[in-house]
Write an enzyme that holds these catalytic residues in place. Structure first.
Site, mmCIF file in Angstrom:
data_model
loop_
_atom_site.group_PDB
_atom_site.id
_atom_site.type_symbol
_atom_site.label_atom_id
_atom_site.label_comp_id
_atom_site.label_asym_id
_atom_site.label_seq_id
_atom_site.Cartn_x
_atom_site.Cartn_y
_atom_site.Cartn_z
ATOM 1 C CB CYS A 142 -0.965 -0.007 1.172
ATOM 2 S SG CYS A 142 -0.192 -0.242 2.787
ATOM 3 C CG HIS A 422 -4.112 0.415 4.727
ATOM 4 N ND1 HIS A 422 -3.564 -0.465 3.803
ATOM 5 C CD2 HIS A 422 -5.192 0.988 4.109
ATOM 6 C CE1 HIS A 422 -4.270 -0.429 2.693
ATOM 7 N NE2 HIS A 422 -5.259 0.441 2.846
#
Length: 472
Positions: A142, A422
Protein backbone atom coordinates in the site's frame (compact mmCIF):
# COMPACT_ATOMS: atom_id res chain seq x y z
CA UNK A 1 5.91 1.01 8.32
CA UNK A 2 9.58 0.48 8.98
CA UNK A 3 11.32 3.56 10.43
CA UNK A 4 12.32 6.22 7.90
CA UNK A 5 16.03 6.25 7.15
CA UNK A 6 18.34 9.10 8.05
CA UNK A 7 18.08 10.20 4.43
CA UNK A 8 14.46 11.22 5.00
CA UNK A 9 15.40 14.72 6.13
CA UNK A 10 14.79 18.17 4.77
CA UNK A 11 15.73 17.48 1.18
CA UNK A 12 17.75 15.35 -1.15
CA UNK A 13 20.47 17.93 -1.71
CA UNK A 14 22.58 16.92 -4.68
CA UNK A 15 20.13 14.43 -6.12
CA UNK A 16 17.23 14.87 -7.18
CA UNK A 17 8.26 19.29 -21.52
CA UNK A 18 9.10 16.43 -23.53
CA UNK A 19 8.45 16.46 -27.21
CA UNK A 20 9.71 17.86 -30.45
CA UNK A 21 8.72 18.70 -33.97
CA UNK A 22 9.05 16.11 -36.71
CA UNK A 23 11.80 17.01 -39.15
CA UNK A 24 12.14 15.86 -42.78
CA UNK A 25 14.60 13.07 -43.41
CA UNK A 26 17.97 14.61 -44.42
CA UNK A 27 18.35 12.22 -47.38
CA UNK A 28 14.99 13.11 -48.95
CA UNK A 29 15.39 15.98 -51.40
CA UNK A 30 12.41 18.29 -51.42
CA UNK A 31 11.43 19.60 -54.85
CA UNK A 32 8.80 22.07 -55.93
CA UNK A 33 7.22 21.94 -59.39
CA UNK A 34 5.17 24.70 -60.97
CA UNK A 35 1.53 23.84 -61.69
CA UNK A 36 0.71 23.06 -65.36
CA UNK A 37 -2.59 23.00 -67.15
CA UNK A 38 -1.78 19.89 -69.20
CA UNK A 39 0.79 17.15 -69.00
CA UNK A 40 3.83 17.67 -71.29
CA UNK A 41 4.34 15.37 -74.28
CA UNK A 42 7.31 13.06 -74.55
CA UNK A 43 8.88 15.37 -77.10
CA UNK A 44 8.53 18.36 -74.84
CA UNK A 45 10.18 16.50 -71.99
CA UNK A 46 13.06 15.40 -74.22
CA UNK A 47 13.54 18.94 -75.44
CA UNK A 48 13.72 20.25 -71.88
CA UNK A 49 16.49 17.86 -70.85
CA UNK A 50 18.31 17.47 -74.20
CA UNK A 51 22.05 18.06 -73.59
CA UNK A 52 24.12 20.45 -75.70
CA UNK A 53 27.44 19.23 -77.17
CA UNK A 54 29.78 21.76 -78.73
CA UNK A 55 26.93 24.18 -79.20
CA UNK A 56 24.61 21.70 -80.92
CA UNK A 57 21.58 20.05 -79.42
CA UNK A 58 21.09 16.32 -79.43
CA UNK A 59 18.10 15.06 -81.45
CA UNK A 60 14.93 14.25 -79.57
CA UNK A 61 14.87 10.70 -78.32
CA UNK A 62 18.67 10.45 -78.71
CA UNK A 63 20.84 8.68 -76.13
CA UNK A 64 24.02 10.23 -77.51
CA UNK A 65 24.19 8.14 -80.70
CA UNK A 66 23.56 9.70 -84.13
CA UNK A 67 20.14 9.41 -85.74
CA UNK A 68 19.07 10.25 -89.26
CA UNK A 69 15.33 9.91 -88.64
CA UNK A 70 14.84 13.16 -86.69
CA UNK A 71 15.88 16.64 -87.80
CA UNK A 72 18.00 18.66 -85.41
CA UNK A 73 16.04 21.03 -83.17
CA UNK A 74 17.00 24.57 -82.35
CA UNK A 75 18.59 25.06 -78.98
CA UNK A 76 16.59 26.93 -76.36
CA UNK A 77 19.05 28.61 -74.01
CA UNK A 78 17.85 28.58 -70.40
CA UNK A 79 17.49 31.82 -68.54
CA UNK A 80 19.63 31.98 -65.42
CA UNK A 81 19.11 34.43 -62.56
CA UNK A 82 22.70 35.13 -61.49
CA UNK A 83 21.65 37.60 -58.81
CA UNK A 84 20.99 34.76 -56.40
CA UNK A 85 23.21 31.93 -55.29
CA UNK A 86 22.16 28.38 -54.53
CA UNK A 87 22.06 27.53 -50.85
CA UNK A 88 23.45 24.07 -51.44
CA UNK A 89 24.34 21.56 -54.12
CA UNK A 90 21.65 21.11 -56.74
CA UNK A 91 20.06 17.68 -56.59
CA UNK A 92 17.82 16.01 -59.10
CA UNK A 93 14.57 14.69 -57.73
CA UNK A 94 14.94 11.03 -56.84
CA UNK A 95 12.24 8.42 -56.53
CA UNK A 96 10.96 8.10 -52.93
CA UNK A 97 13.00 5.65 -50.92
CA UNK A 98 11.99 4.32 -47.50
CA UNK A 99 14.22 5.60 -44.65
CA UNK A 100 17.05 3.40 -43.53
CA UNK A 101 16.28 1.43 -40.38
CA UNK A 102 18.91 0.26 -37.93
CA UNK A 103 17.45 -3.04 -36.80
CA UNK A 104 20.20 -3.51 -34.22
CA UNK A 105 18.59 -0.80 -32.03
CA UNK A 106 15.31 -1.94 -30.50
CA UNK A 107 12.71 0.45 -29.08
CA UNK A 108 12.34 0.52 -25.32
CA UNK A 109 8.60 -0.05 -25.58
CA UNK A 110 6.59 -2.42 -27.72
CA UNK A 111 2.90 -3.15 -28.13
CA UNK A 112 3.51 -6.86 -27.69
CA UNK A 113 5.42 -6.36 -24.45
CA UNK A 114 2.71 -4.05 -23.13
CA UNK A 115 0.00 -6.60 -23.88
CA UNK A 116 1.98 -9.37 -22.18
CA UNK A 117 2.49 -7.21 -19.10
CA UNK A 118 -1.19 -6.34 -18.93
CA UNK A 119 -2.18 -9.99 -19.23
CA UNK A 120 0.22 -10.87 -16.40
CA UNK A 121 -1.18 -8.07 -14.22
CA UNK A 122 -4.52 -9.84 -13.72
CA UNK A 123 -6.54 -6.89 -15.01
CA UNK A 124 -10.13 -6.24 -14.01
CA UNK A 125 -11.70 -4.46 -16.97
CA UNK A 126 -13.91 -1.40 -16.67
CA UNK A 127 -15.29 1.33 -18.93
CA UNK A 128 -14.33 5.01 -19.28
CA UNK A 129 -12.45 5.21 -15.99
CA UNK A 130 -9.58 7.43 -17.03
CA UNK A 131 -6.95 7.78 -14.29
CA UNK A 132 -9.19 5.80 -11.92
CA UNK A 133 -7.45 2.42 -12.04
CA UNK A 134 -6.89 0.73 -8.69
CA UNK A 135 -3.65 -1.13 -7.85
CA UNK A 136 -3.79 -4.59 -6.30
CA UNK A 137 -2.02 -5.06 -2.97
CA UNK A 138 0.82 -7.55 -3.50
CA UNK A 139 1.59 -7.96 0.19
CA UNK A 140 2.03 -4.75 2.20
CA UNK A 141 2.51 -2.70 -0.98
CA UNK A 142 0.00 0.00 0.00
CA UNK A 143 2.98 2.36 0.56
CA UNK A 144 3.86 1.98 -3.13
CA UNK A 145 0.30 2.00 -4.46
CA UNK A 146 -0.68 5.23 -2.70
CA UNK A 147 2.44 7.03 -3.97
CA UNK A 148 1.96 5.83 -7.54
CA UNK A 149 -1.62 7.12 -7.56
CA UNK A 150 -0.42 10.63 -6.66
CA UNK A 151 2.30 10.50 -9.32
CA UNK A 152 -0.27 9.27 -11.84
CA UNK A 153 -2.35 12.37 -11.11
CA UNK A 154 0.71 14.56 -11.71
CA UNK A 155 -0.19 15.18 -15.35
CA UNK A 156 3.08 16.86 -16.50
CA UNK A 157 4.93 13.75 -15.30
CA UNK A 158 2.42 11.11 -16.37
CA UNK A 159 1.85 12.44 -19.90
CA UNK A 160 5.29 11.82 -21.46
CA UNK A 161 5.41 8.35 -19.89
CA UNK A 162 1.87 7.27 -20.78
CA UNK A 163 2.39 8.42 -24.39
CA UNK A 164 5.89 6.90 -24.77
CA UNK A 165 7.52 10.23 -25.61
CA UNK A 166 9.88 9.84 -22.66
CA UNK A 167 12.00 7.45 -24.78
CA UNK A 168 13.68 10.41 -26.49
CA UNK A 169 15.45 11.34 -23.26
CA UNK A 170 16.23 8.03 -21.55
CA UNK A 171 19.87 7.92 -20.42
CA UNK A 172 21.02 4.34 -20.97
CA UNK A 173 24.65 4.98 -19.98
CA UNK A 174 24.23 6.68 -16.60
CA UNK A 175 25.93 4.46 -13.99
CA UNK A 176 23.70 5.99 -11.30
CA UNK A 177 20.54 4.95 -13.13
CA UNK A 178 18.87 1.65 -13.97
CA UNK A 179 19.67 1.72 -17.69
CA UNK A 180 16.12 2.85 -18.30
CA UNK A 181 14.40 -0.07 -16.53
CA UNK A 182 12.63 2.08 -13.94
CA UNK A 183 11.51 4.54 -16.62
CA UNK A 184 10.16 1.78 -18.88
CA UNK A 185 8.21 0.03 -16.13
CA UNK A 186 6.77 3.36 -14.98
CA UNK A 187 5.73 4.06 -18.56
CA UNK A 188 3.87 0.75 -18.90
CA UNK A 189 2.08 1.48 -15.63
CA UNK A 190 1.12 5.04 -16.61
CA UNK A 191 -0.13 3.86 -20.01
CA UNK A 192 -2.41 1.32 -18.34
CA UNK A 193 -3.67 3.70 -15.65
CA UNK A 194 -4.42 6.45 -18.19
CA UNK A 195 -6.02 4.11 -20.75
CA UNK A 196 -9.46 3.95 -19.13
CA UNK A 197 -9.59 0.19 -19.77
CA UNK A 198 -8.97 -1.25 -16.32
CA UNK A 199 -10.71 -1.05 -12.99
CA UNK A 200 -7.62 -2.51 -11.33
CA UNK A 201 -4.30 -4.17 -12.16
CA UNK A 202 -1.54 -5.87 -10.18
CA UNK A 203 1.77 -3.97 -10.65
CA UNK A 204 3.98 -7.05 -10.24
CA UNK A 205 6.60 -6.19 -12.87
CA UNK A 206 6.95 -2.67 -11.52
CA UNK A 207 7.46 -3.90 -7.96
CA UNK A 208 9.95 -6.50 -9.18
CA UNK A 209 11.99 -3.82 -10.92
CA UNK A 210 11.90 -1.59 -7.84
CA UNK A 211 13.12 -4.47 -5.66
CA UNK A 212 15.91 -5.20 -8.13
CA UNK A 213 17.47 -1.80 -7.49
CA UNK A 214 16.39 -1.27 -3.86
CA UNK A 215 16.38 -4.45 -1.81
CA UNK A 216 14.42 -2.89 1.04
CA UNK A 217 11.38 -2.81 -1.25
CA UNK A 218 11.84 -6.34 -2.61
CA UNK A 219 9.96 -8.31 0.04
CA UNK A 220 6.57 -7.96 1.69
CA UNK A 221 7.54 -6.04 4.82
CA UNK A 222 5.87 -2.72 5.54
CA UNK A 223 7.72 0.32 4.23
CA UNK A 224 7.57 4.10 4.43
CA UNK A 225 5.82 5.78 1.49
CA UNK A 226 7.97 8.92 1.69
CA UNK A 227 11.17 6.86 1.53
CA UNK A 228 9.79 5.06 -1.51
CA UNK A 229 8.86 8.38 -3.13
CA UNK A 230 12.36 9.79 -2.56
CA UNK A 231 14.04 6.65 -3.93
CA UNK A 232 11.83 6.41 -6.99
CA UNK A 233 12.08 10.07 -8.00
CA UNK A 234 15.88 9.93 -7.59
CA UNK A 235 16.04 6.79 -9.72
CA UNK A 236 13.72 8.19 -12.37
CA UNK A 237 15.81 11.37 -12.46
CA UNK A 238 18.99 9.41 -13.16
CA UNK A 239 17.24 7.39 -15.89
CA UNK A 240 16.03 10.61 -17.50
CA UNK A 241 19.12 12.75 -16.86
CA UNK A 242 19.94 14.68 -20.03
CA UNK A 243 23.55 15.03 -18.87
CA UNK A 244 25.47 12.07 -20.30
CA UNK A 245 28.80 12.98 -18.72
CA UNK A 246 28.83 14.57 -15.27
CA UNK A 247 31.75 16.95 -15.01
CA UNK A 248 33.55 17.66 -11.77
CA UNK A 249 32.62 21.08 -10.41
CA UNK A 250 34.78 22.59 -7.72
CA UNK A 251 32.84 24.14 -4.87
CA UNK A 252 33.67 27.82 -4.56
CA UNK A 253 33.37 30.29 -1.72
CA UNK A 254 30.37 32.60 -2.07
CA UNK A 255 31.98 35.34 0.00
CA UNK A 256 31.64 38.70 -1.70
CA UNK A 257 28.74 37.60 -3.91
CA UNK A 258 25.19 38.79 -3.54
CA UNK A 259 22.64 36.11 -2.72
CA UNK A 260 21.07 36.42 -6.16
CA UNK A 261 24.39 35.91 -7.95
CA UNK A 262 25.45 33.07 -5.66
CA UNK A 263 22.08 31.31 -6.00
CA UNK A 264 22.11 31.62 -9.78
CA UNK A 265 25.68 30.29 -10.02
CA UNK A 266 24.87 27.38 -7.72
CA UNK A 267 21.78 26.44 -9.75
CA UNK A 268 23.71 26.59 -13.03
CA UNK A 269 26.35 24.27 -11.58
CA UNK A 270 23.61 21.93 -10.37
CA UNK A 271 22.08 21.86 -13.86
CA UNK A 272 25.45 21.02 -15.38
CA UNK A 273 25.16 17.66 -13.64
CA UNK A 274 21.42 17.24 -13.17
CA UNK A 275 18.93 18.04 -15.92
CA UNK A 276 15.76 15.97 -16.24
CA UNK A 277 11.99 16.11 -16.17
CA UNK A 278 12.25 15.45 -12.42
CA UNK A 279 14.42 18.55 -11.97
CA UNK A 280 12.01 20.52 -14.17
CA UNK A 281 8.98 19.62 -12.09
CA UNK A 282 10.06 18.78 -8.53
CA UNK A 283 13.29 20.57 -7.62
CA UNK A 284 13.65 23.90 -5.87
CA UNK A 285 16.51 25.61 -4.01
CA UNK A 286 17.39 26.22 -0.36
CA UNK A 287 19.50 28.99 1.14
CA UNK A 288 21.47 27.67 4.12
CA UNK A 289 23.07 30.16 6.51
CA UNK A 290 25.44 29.12 9.32
CA UNK A 291 26.63 31.79 11.74
CA UNK A 292 29.36 31.38 14.35
CA UNK A 293 28.01 32.37 17.77
CA UNK A 294 31.50 33.48 18.84
CA UNK A 295 32.64 35.84 16.07
CA UNK A 296 29.35 36.15 14.08
CA UNK A 297 31.07 34.98 10.89
CA UNK A 298 28.55 33.66 8.34
CA UNK A 299 28.66 31.04 5.63
CA UNK A 300 25.90 31.02 2.99
CA UNK A 301 25.34 28.13 0.58
CA UNK A 302 22.60 27.18 -1.88
CA UNK A 303 21.42 23.61 -2.44
CA UNK A 304 18.76 21.87 -4.51
CA UNK A 305 15.87 20.08 -2.82
CA UNK A 306 13.06 17.81 -4.02
CA UNK A 307 10.64 17.98 -1.11
CA UNK A 308 10.08 19.86 2.13
CA UNK A 309 10.33 17.56 5.13
CA UNK A 310 8.70 19.71 7.82
CA UNK A 311 8.44 19.09 11.58
CA UNK A 312 5.19 19.10 13.52
CA UNK A 313 5.17 21.62 16.40
CA UNK A 314 4.82 19.98 19.86
CA UNK A 315 2.39 20.98 22.53
CA UNK A 316 -0.88 21.02 20.61
CA UNK A 317 -3.04 18.45 18.86
CA UNK A 318 -4.02 20.66 15.91
CA UNK A 319 -1.78 22.62 13.60
CA UNK A 320 -1.76 24.08 10.13
CA UNK A 321 0.63 23.21 7.35
CA UNK A 322 1.76 26.85 7.44
CA UNK A 323 2.86 26.50 11.07
CA UNK A 324 4.91 23.43 10.10
CA UNK A 325 6.64 25.34 7.29
CA UNK A 326 7.32 28.28 9.60
CA UNK A 327 8.93 25.97 12.17
CA UNK A 328 11.03 24.41 9.39
CA UNK A 329 12.56 27.78 8.51
CA UNK A 330 13.43 28.80 12.09
CA UNK A 331 17.12 28.95 13.12
CA UNK A 332 18.41 26.05 15.20
CA UNK A 333 21.48 25.81 17.39
CA UNK A 334 24.35 23.56 16.38
CA UNK A 335 26.46 22.50 19.36
CA UNK A 336 28.04 19.54 21.14
CA UNK A 337 29.40 16.89 18.78
CA UNK A 338 27.80 18.79 15.89
CA UNK A 339 29.76 22.01 16.43
CA UNK A 340 30.53 23.93 13.26
CA UNK A 341 34.10 24.60 12.11
CA UNK A 342 34.47 28.36 11.80
CA UNK A 343 37.11 29.35 9.23
CA UNK A 344 37.42 32.77 10.89
CA UNK A 345 38.00 31.41 14.41
CA UNK A 346 39.86 28.41 13.00
CA UNK A 347 38.12 26.05 15.35
CA UNK A 348 34.85 24.27 16.10
CA UNK A 349 32.26 26.60 17.57
CA UNK A 350 28.61 26.66 18.57
CA UNK A 351 26.66 28.03 15.66
CA UNK A 352 23.21 29.00 14.47
CA UNK A 353 21.93 27.25 11.33
CA UNK A 354 18.96 28.31 9.29
CA UNK A 355 17.50 26.76 6.15
CA UNK A 356 15.22 28.97 4.07
CA UNK A 357 13.45 28.51 0.75
CA UNK A 358 15.07 30.46 -2.07
CA UNK A 359 12.87 29.24 -4.93
CA UNK A 360 10.13 26.68 -5.34
CA UNK A 361 9.50 24.03 -8.01
CA UNK A 362 6.28 23.81 -10.07
CA UNK A 363 5.24 20.69 -8.12
CA UNK A 364 5.74 21.07 -4.36
CA UNK A 365 5.95 17.97 -2.14
CA UNK A 366 5.48 18.52 1.61
CA UNK A 367 6.38 15.62 3.91
CA UNK A 368 4.93 15.87 7.42
CA UNK A 369 7.46 14.34 9.83
CA UNK A 370 5.10 12.19 11.86
CA UNK A 371 7.69 9.58 12.84
CA UNK A 372 10.30 10.54 15.44
CA UNK A 373 13.18 8.57 16.95
CA UNK A 374 15.06 9.18 20.19
CA UNK A 375 17.47 6.33 20.79
CA UNK A 376 15.38 3.23 21.36
CA UNK A 377 12.20 5.26 21.75
CA UNK A 378 10.01 5.71 18.67
CA UNK A 379 6.66 7.32 18.13
CA UNK A 380 4.22 8.49 15.49
CA UNK A 381 2.72 11.97 15.84
CA UNK A 382 -1.04 11.70 15.34
CA UNK A 383 -1.62 15.49 15.26
CA UNK A 384 -4.34 16.86 13.02
CA UNK A 385 -2.71 19.05 10.36
CA UNK A 386 -5.13 21.42 8.66
CA UNK A 387 -4.50 22.60 5.11
CA UNK A 388 -6.46 24.63 2.60
CA UNK A 389 -7.02 23.87 -1.06
CA UNK A 390 -4.85 26.92 -1.85
CA UNK A 391 -1.45 27.45 -0.20
CA UNK A 392 0.24 30.86 -0.39
CA UNK A 393 4.00 30.22 -0.12
CA UNK A 394 5.05 33.85 -0.62
CA UNK A 395 5.79 34.55 3.08
CA UNK A 396 8.16 31.57 3.27
CA UNK A 397 10.29 32.30 0.18
CA UNK A 398 13.26 34.64 0.60
CA UNK A 399 14.40 34.60 -3.02
CA UNK A 400 12.32 34.18 -6.17
CA UNK A 401 8.70 34.67 -5.10
CA UNK A 402 5.99 32.43 -6.57
CA UNK A 403 3.57 34.26 -8.84
CA UNK A 404 0.50 32.29 -7.80
CA UNK A 405 -0.76 30.10 -4.93
CA UNK A 406 -0.27 26.34 -4.90
CA UNK A 407 -3.28 24.02 -5.24
CA UNK A 408 -3.46 20.67 -3.51
CA UNK A 409 -4.17 17.70 -5.79
CA UNK A 410 -2.81 14.66 -3.96
CA UNK A 411 -2.40 13.32 -0.41
CA UNK A 412 -0.92 10.08 0.88
CA UNK A 413 -2.35 9.02 4.24
CA UNK A 414 -0.97 6.67 6.90
CA UNK A 415 -3.42 5.07 9.31
CA UNK A 416 -2.11 3.19 12.33
CA UNK A 417 0.99 3.31 14.50
CA UNK A 418 4.72 3.21 13.95
CA UNK A 419 4.63 -0.58 14.24
CA UNK A 420 2.02 -1.15 11.58
CA UNK A 421 -0.60 0.58 9.49
CA UNK A 422 -2.12 1.16 6.10
CA UNK A 423 -1.66 3.73 3.33
CA UNK A 424 -4.30 5.28 1.08
CA UNK A 425 -4.28 8.21 -1.35
CA UNK A 426 -6.66 11.07 -2.09
CA UNK A 427 -6.14 12.34 -5.65
CA UNK A 428 -7.90 14.85 -7.85
CA UNK A 429 -8.90 13.27 -11.15
CA UNK A 430 -7.54 15.52 -13.92
CA UNK A 431 -10.58 14.86 -16.14
CA UNK A 432 -13.43 15.01 -13.65
CA UNK A 433 -11.76 17.56 -11.32
CA UNK A 434 -13.11 15.54 -8.39
CA UNK A 435 -11.19 13.91 -5.56
CA UNK A 436 -11.13 10.12 -5.31
CA UNK A 437 -9.96 7.81 -2.56
CA UNK A 438 -7.54 5.09 -3.73
CA UNK A 439 -7.45 2.22 -1.26
CA UNK A 440 -5.33 -0.28 -3.17
CA UNK A 441 -7.69 -1.75 -5.83
CA UNK A 442 -10.75 0.03 -4.44
CA UNK A 443 -11.52 3.46 -5.92
CA UNK A 444 -14.37 5.70 -4.82
CA UNK A 445 -15.26 9.38 -4.95
CA UNK A 446 -14.64 11.38 -1.78
CA UNK A 447 -16.10 14.67 -0.62
CA UNK A 448 -13.62 17.61 -0.36
CA UNK A 449 -14.57 18.16 3.28
CA UNK A 450 -13.24 14.69 4.13
CA UNK A 451 -9.71 15.28 2.80
CA UNK A 452 -8.32 16.67 6.06
CA UNK A 453 -7.48 13.93 8.56
CA UNK A 454 -4.85 13.19 11.18
CA UNK A 455 -3.48 10.57 8.76
CA UNK A 456 -2.20 13.06 6.13
CA UNK A 457 1.47 12.24 5.48
CA UNK A 458 2.71 13.63 2.14
CA UNK A 459 0.96 16.57 0.45
CA UNK A 460 1.19 17.12 -3.32
CA UNK A 461 0.77 20.75 -4.43
CA UNK A 462 0.94 22.29 -7.90
CA UNK A 463 1.44 25.81 -9.22
CA UNK A 464 0.84 24.72 -12.83
CA UNK A 465 -2.34 23.70 -14.57
CA UNK A 466 -2.80 19.93 -14.55
CA UNK A 467 -4.42 19.91 -17.97
CA UNK A 468 -4.89 16.27 -19.00
CA UNK A 469 -3.80 14.91 -22.35
CA UNK A 470 -6.46 14.12 -24.90
CA UNK A 471 -8.29 10.87 -24.34
CA UNK A 472 -6.31 8.17 -26.13
Amino acid sequence: PSPPSSAAVRGTGSTVPVGGATRPHPHHAQTTTAPQSTAPTTGELNQRVAPTIKGQSMPQGSSGMSSTNVAPQSVVQPKVDRSTKPVGPVQLAQPHQPPAVNRNVKPLLSVQQYRRKMEASQPVYGTSRYVLTGLRNLGNTCFMNSTLQCLCSTTPLALPFSSGRFQKEVNLTNPLGSKGELAVEFSYLMKAMWSGEYRSIAPRDFKGTIGKFASQFAGTSQQDSQEFLAFFLDGLHEDMNRITRKEYIEEKDNSGLTDSVAASLSWKNHMRRNDSIIVDLFQGQFRSTVMCLTCRHKSVTFDAFMYLSVPIPPGADRHTVESCIELFTRPEKVSGVDKWYCSHCRGHRDASKRIEIWKLPPILLIHLKRFSFHGMWREKRQNFISFQSQLDMTPYVVGIKPNKPYSIYGITNHYGTIDGGHYTAFCMNPYKRQFYCFDDQEVREISPNRLKTSAAYVLFYTSVDLTPPRVM
